[in-house]
Write a protein that holds these residues in place. Structure first.
Motif, PDB file in Angstrom:
ATOM      1  N   PRO A   5     -20.621  -0.232  10.836  1.00 22.16           N
ATOM      2  CA  PRO A   5     -20.482   0.330   9.478  1.00 22.16           C
ATOM      3  C   PRO A   5     -19.123   0.006   8.843  1.00 22.16           C
ATOM      4  O   PRO A   5     -18.161   0.754   8.990  1.00 22.16           O
ATOM      5  CB  PRO A   5     -20.640   1.835   9.715  1.00 22.16           C
ATOM      6  CG  PRO A   5     -20.083   2.053  11.099  1.00 22.16           C
ATOM      7  CD  PRO A   5     -20.405   0.802  11.884  1.00 22.16           C
ATOM      8  N   PHE A   6     -19.044  -1.111   8.144  1.00 19.67           N
ATOM      9  CA  PHE A   6     -17.800  -1.454   7.462  1.00 19.67           C
ATOM     10  C   PHE A   6     -17.506  -0.449   6.351  1.00 19.67           C
ATOM     11  O   PHE A   6     -18.410   0.132   5.751  1.00 19.67           O
ATOM     12  CB  PHE A   6     -17.900  -2.855   6.854  1.00 19.67           C
ATOM     13  CG  PHE A   6     -17.866  -3.963   7.864  1.00 19.67           C
ATOM     14  CD1 PHE A   6     -16.673  -4.344   8.453  1.00 19.67           C
ATOM     15  CD2 PHE A   6     -19.033  -4.619   8.237  1.00 19.67           C
ATOM     16  CE1 PHE A   6     -16.631  -5.371   9.390  1.00 19.67           C
ATOM     17  CE2 PHE A   6     -19.008  -5.633   9.174  1.00 19.67           C
ATOM     18  CZ  PHE A   6     -17.802  -6.011   9.750  1.00 19.67           C
ATOM     19  N   PHE A   7     -16.214  -0.280   6.084  1.00 20.80           N
ATOM     20  CA  PHE A   7     -15.800   0.629   5.003  1.00 20.80           C
ATOM     21  C   PHE A   7     -16.269   0.097   3.652  1.00 20.80           C
ATOM     22  O   PHE A   7     -16.213  -1.099   3.388  1.00 20.80           O
ATOM     23  CB  PHE A   7     -14.277   0.771   4.983  1.00 20.80           C
ATOM     24  CG  PHE A   7     -13.774   1.583   3.823  1.00 20.80           C
ATOM     25  CD1 PHE A   7     -13.818   2.971   3.857  1.00 20.80           C
ATOM     26  CD2 PHE A   7     -13.283   0.967   2.678  1.00 20.80           C
ATOM     27  CE1 PHE A   7     -13.365   3.723   2.779  1.00 20.80           C
ATOM     28  CE2 PHE A   7     -12.830   1.708   1.602  1.00 20.80           C
ATOM     29  CZ  PHE A   7     -12.873   3.091   1.654  1.00 20.80           C
ATOM     30  N   THR A   8     -16.747   0.997   2.810  1.00 25.08           N
ATOM     31  CA  THR A   8     -17.098   0.661   1.430  1.00 25.08           C
ATOM     32  C   THR A   8     -16.439   1.680   0.509  1.00 25.08           C
ATOM     33  O   THR A   8     -16.295   2.850   0.871  1.00 25.08           O
ATOM     34  CB  THR A   8     -18.616   0.683   1.208  1.00 25.08           C
ATOM     35  OG1 THR A   8     -19.134   1.980   1.574  1.00 25.08           O
ATOM     36  CG2 THR A   8     -19.314  -0.391   2.036  1.00 25.08           C
ATOM     37  N   PRO A   9     -16.028   1.262  -0.679  1.00 28.20           N
ATOM     38  CA  PRO A   9     -15.379   2.197  -1.606  1.00 28.20           C
ATOM     39  C   PRO A   9     -16.334   3.305  -2.044  1.00 28.20           C
ATOM     40  O   PRO A   9     -17.550   3.224  -1.841  1.00 28.20           O
ATOM     41  CB  PRO A   9     -15.005   1.303  -2.794  1.00 28.20           C
ATOM     42  CG  PRO A   9     -15.052  -0.093  -2.267  1.00 28.20           C
ATOM     43  CD  PRO A   9     -16.086  -0.105  -1.202  1.00 28.20           C
ATOM     44  N   LEU A  10     -15.769   4.292  -2.658  1.00 25.55           N
ATOM     45  CA  LEU A  10     -16.539   5.424  -3.175  1.00 25.55           C
ATOM     46  C   LEU A  10     -17.598   4.924  -4.151  1.00 25.55           C
ATOM     47  O   LEU A  10     -17.294   4.132  -5.048  1.00 25.55           O
ATOM     48  CB  LEU A  10     -15.594   6.397  -3.882  1.00 25.55           C
ATOM     49  CG  LEU A  10     -16.134   7.772  -4.271  1.00 25.55           C
ATOM     50  CD1 LEU A  10     -16.448   8.591  -3.028  1.00 25.55           C
ATOM     51  CD2 LEU A  10     -15.103   8.505  -5.135  1.00 25.55           C
ATOM     52  N   PRO A  11     -18.861   5.330  -3.993  1.00 29.32           N
ATOM     53  CA  PRO A  11     -19.910   4.882  -4.919  1.00 29.32           C
ATOM     54  C   PRO A  11     -19.638   5.360  -6.346  1.00 29.32           C
ATOM     55  O   PRO A  11     -18.863   6.292  -6.572  1.00 29.32           O
ATOM     56  CB  PRO A  11     -21.182   5.527  -4.360  1.00 29.32           C
ATOM     57  CG  PRO A  11     -20.861   5.890  -2.948  1.00 29.32           C
ATOM     58  CD  PRO A  11     -19.396   6.197  -2.931  1.00 29.32           C
ATOM     59  N   ALA A  12     -20.292   4.726  -7.289  1.00 26.82           N
ATOM     60  CA  ALA A  12     -20.191   5.160  -8.684  1.00 26.82           C
ATOM     61  C   ALA A  12     -20.871   6.515  -8.839  1.00 26.82           C
ATOM     62  O   ALA A  12     -21.761   6.878  -8.066  1.00 26.82           O
ATOM     63  CB  ALA A  12     -20.850   4.132  -9.606  1.00 26.82           C
ATOM     64  N   ALA A  13     -20.455   7.249  -9.843  1.00 26.69           N
ATOM     65  CA  ALA A  13     -21.030   8.579 -10.081  1.00 26.69           C
ATOM     66  C   ALA A  13     -22.507   8.503 -10.435  1.00 26.69           C
ATOM     67  O   ALA A  13     -23.223   9.516 -10.356  1.00 26.69           O
ATOM     68  CB  ALA A  13     -20.256   9.281 -11.196  1.00 26.69           C
ATOM     69  N   THR A  14     -22.984   7.344 -10.813  1.00 29.16           N
ATOM     70  CA  THR A  14     -24.398   7.164 -11.168  1.00 29.16           C
ATOM     71  C   THR A  14     -25.258   6.796  -9.958  1.00 29.16           C
ATOM     72  O   THR A  14     -26.476   6.610 -10.103  1.00 29.16           O
ATOM     73  CB  THR A  14     -24.532   6.046 -12.218  1.00 29.16           C
ATOM     74  OG1 THR A  14     -23.896   4.855 -11.726  1.00 29.16           O
ATOM     75  CG2 THR A  14     -23.874   6.460 -13.529  1.00 29.16           C
ATOM     76  N   ALA A  15     -24.654   6.672  -8.764  1.00 25.83           N
ATOM     77  CA  ALA A  15     -25.408   6.284  -7.569  1.00 25.83           C
ATOM     78  C   ALA A  15     -26.418   7.365  -7.200  1.00 25.83           C
ATOM     79  O   ALA A  15     -26.247   8.549  -7.523  1.00 25.83           O
ATOM     80  CB  ALA A  15     -24.449   6.044  -6.408  1.00 25.83           C
ATOM     81  N   ASP A  16     -27.493   6.957  -6.524  1.00 30.40           N
ATOM     82  CA  ASP A  16     -28.542   7.908  -6.159  1.00 30.40           C
ATOM     83  C   ASP A  16     -28.114   8.783  -4.992  1.00 30.40           C
ATOM     84  O   ASP A  16     -27.109   8.524  -4.318  1.00 30.40           O
ATOM     85  CB  ASP A  16     -29.847   7.182  -5.822  1.00 30.40           C
ATOM     86  CG  ASP A  16     -29.680   6.206  -4.667  1.00 30.40           C
ATOM     87  OD1 ASP A  16     -29.487   6.657  -3.521  1.00 30.40           O
ATOM     88  OD2 ASP A  16     -29.719   4.982  -4.913  1.00 30.40           O
ATOM     89  N   SER A  17     -28.906   9.807  -4.726  1.00 31.46           N
ATOM     90  CA  SER A  17     -28.577  10.801  -3.712  1.00 31.46           C
ATOM     91  C   SER A  17     -28.473  10.193  -2.313  1.00 31.46           C
ATOM     92  O   SER A  17     -27.563  10.536  -1.552  1.00 31.46           O
ATOM     93  CB  SER A  17     -29.640  11.901  -3.717  1.00 31.46           C
ATOM     94  OG  SER A  17     -29.392  12.853  -2.701  1.00 31.46           O
ATOM     95  N   VAL A  18     -29.411   9.291  -1.968  1.00 30.03           N
ATOM     96  CA  VAL A  18     -29.403   8.692  -0.630  1.00 30.03           C
ATOM     97  C   VAL A  18     -28.119   7.905  -0.402  1.00 30.03           C
ATOM     98  O   VAL A  18     -27.499   7.994   0.660  1.00 30.03           O
ATOM     99  CB  VAL A  18     -30.637   7.788  -0.450  1.00 30.03           C
ATOM    100  CG1 VAL A  18     -30.539   7.018   0.862  1.00 30.03           C
ATOM    101  CG2 VAL A  18     -31.915   8.611  -0.480  1.00 30.03           C
ATOM    102  N   THR A  19     -27.699   7.140  -1.419  1.00 29.44           N
ATOM    103  CA  THR A  19     -26.485   6.333  -1.301  1.00 29.44           C
ATOM    104  C   THR A  19     -25.254   7.212  -1.120  1.00 29.44           C
ATOM    105  O   THR A  19     -24.417   6.968  -0.238  1.00 29.44           O
ATOM    106  CB  THR A  19     -26.309   5.450  -2.542  1.00 29.44           C
ATOM    107  OG1 THR A  19     -27.422   4.554  -2.640  1.00 29.44           O
ATOM    108  CG2 THR A  19     -25.021   4.638  -2.458  1.00 29.44           C
TER     109      THR A  19
END
Length: 275
Positions: A5-19
């Motif tokens: 699991p590589f690091f990923t930045p904080l998702p956008a506020a519009t991202a879905d619940s699962v993400t």
């Protein structure tokens, strides 16, 4: 095995619940592991890192239970970081995870390169075996005297799955080559090799396989210095007519063999590999 699991930045506020839920879950797990592995040299405050873990757990749980929308969770976490609620723990975690990610990327790169080489070795062997299967009764040299078996060769290209070339010993079997520039290239390739075998160095099966590459993808090569030899893997087999071989009684059949002293010389010269 689950992918790393590589690091990923904080998702956008519009991202879905699962993400969003998945993002908080992974960050929580990585921060928890960082807390568990802390030593005196770790360089971060354990209390602050534990607080970060609890905050990530809270957002993950609330999004999972639909007590908070994904957008709200993202926005509130961003604000918490902006207000220095993490007391530097978030950056310490990101720095640590970035180091781990870099190590893992390098490990995967080295593993992938090694796999390419292994795959090419397998392809070279399979190509040579395919020739032998087509000539199950053997192939004999046209040399006069006692029967002498021919050598056949498979040449594979590292990093190019399915790209292989066949080679046969004896220049009478090299008839598919049409590029007029190939002869001087081969002359340059074997220049300086002392003739220590009962055949000229330019008649080897490995030479034939290389000629076939030069007649195709390598048609623009004008010097052996331009041959990207480090991408080639050779594997040879020889037909033994039966009888005494190397001081031992042997049966008739195809047998694996290493590159002859000629080919060892020029294969090393261009940086290729024989297996």
């Amino acid at each position: 095995m689950e992918p790393y699991p590589f690091f990923t930045p904080l998702p956008a506020a519009t991202a879905d619940s699962v993400t969003v839920k998945g993002w908080f879950y992974l960050r929580k797990a990585q921060v928890a592991a960082l807390c568990d592995s802390r030593t005196a040299r770790s360089g971060f405050d354990l209390d602050a890192m534990e607080a970060l873990r609890r905050k990530l757990t809270t957002f993950e749980t609330r999004v999972s239970l639909n007590e908070m929308t994904p957008g709200t969770a993202i926005t509130q976490f961003q604000q918490w970081l902006k207000d220095d609620g993490d007391r530097g723990a978030w950056q310490a975690y990101v720095d640590d995870q970035t180091t781990k990610d870099d190590i893992e990327r390098e490990r995967q790169r080295v593993e992938a390169e090694a796999r390419k080489i292994t795959d090419a070795e397998t392809a070279a062997r399979s190509t040579a075996m395919s020739i032998c299967n087509r000539h199950s009764a053997g192939l004999l040299s046209n040399r006069e005297g006692a029967p002498v078996g021919r050598v056949v060769c498979g040449m594979a290209v590292i990093g190019s799955p399915g790209v292989t070339y066949e080679g046969f010993s004896g220049q009478d079997m090299h008839g598919l080559v049409t590029n007029p520039l190939i002869t001087p290239l081969i002359t340059e390739l074997v220049r300086g090799i002392t003739q220590s075998e009962n055949w000229p160095p330019e008649s080897c099966a490995e030479v034939d396989a290389l000629k076939r590459w030069l007649n195709g993808p390598g048609a623009g090569v004008n010097s052996i210095k331009e041959i990207p030899g480090d991408i080639f893997v050779f594997h040879a087999r020889v037909w033994h007519p039966g009888g005494t071989w190397g001081g031992k009684k042997t049966s008739q059949g195809w047998k694996d063999r290493g590159a002859c002293v000629y080919c060892q010389h020029w294969i090393k010269r261009i940086g290729a590999k024989s297996v």
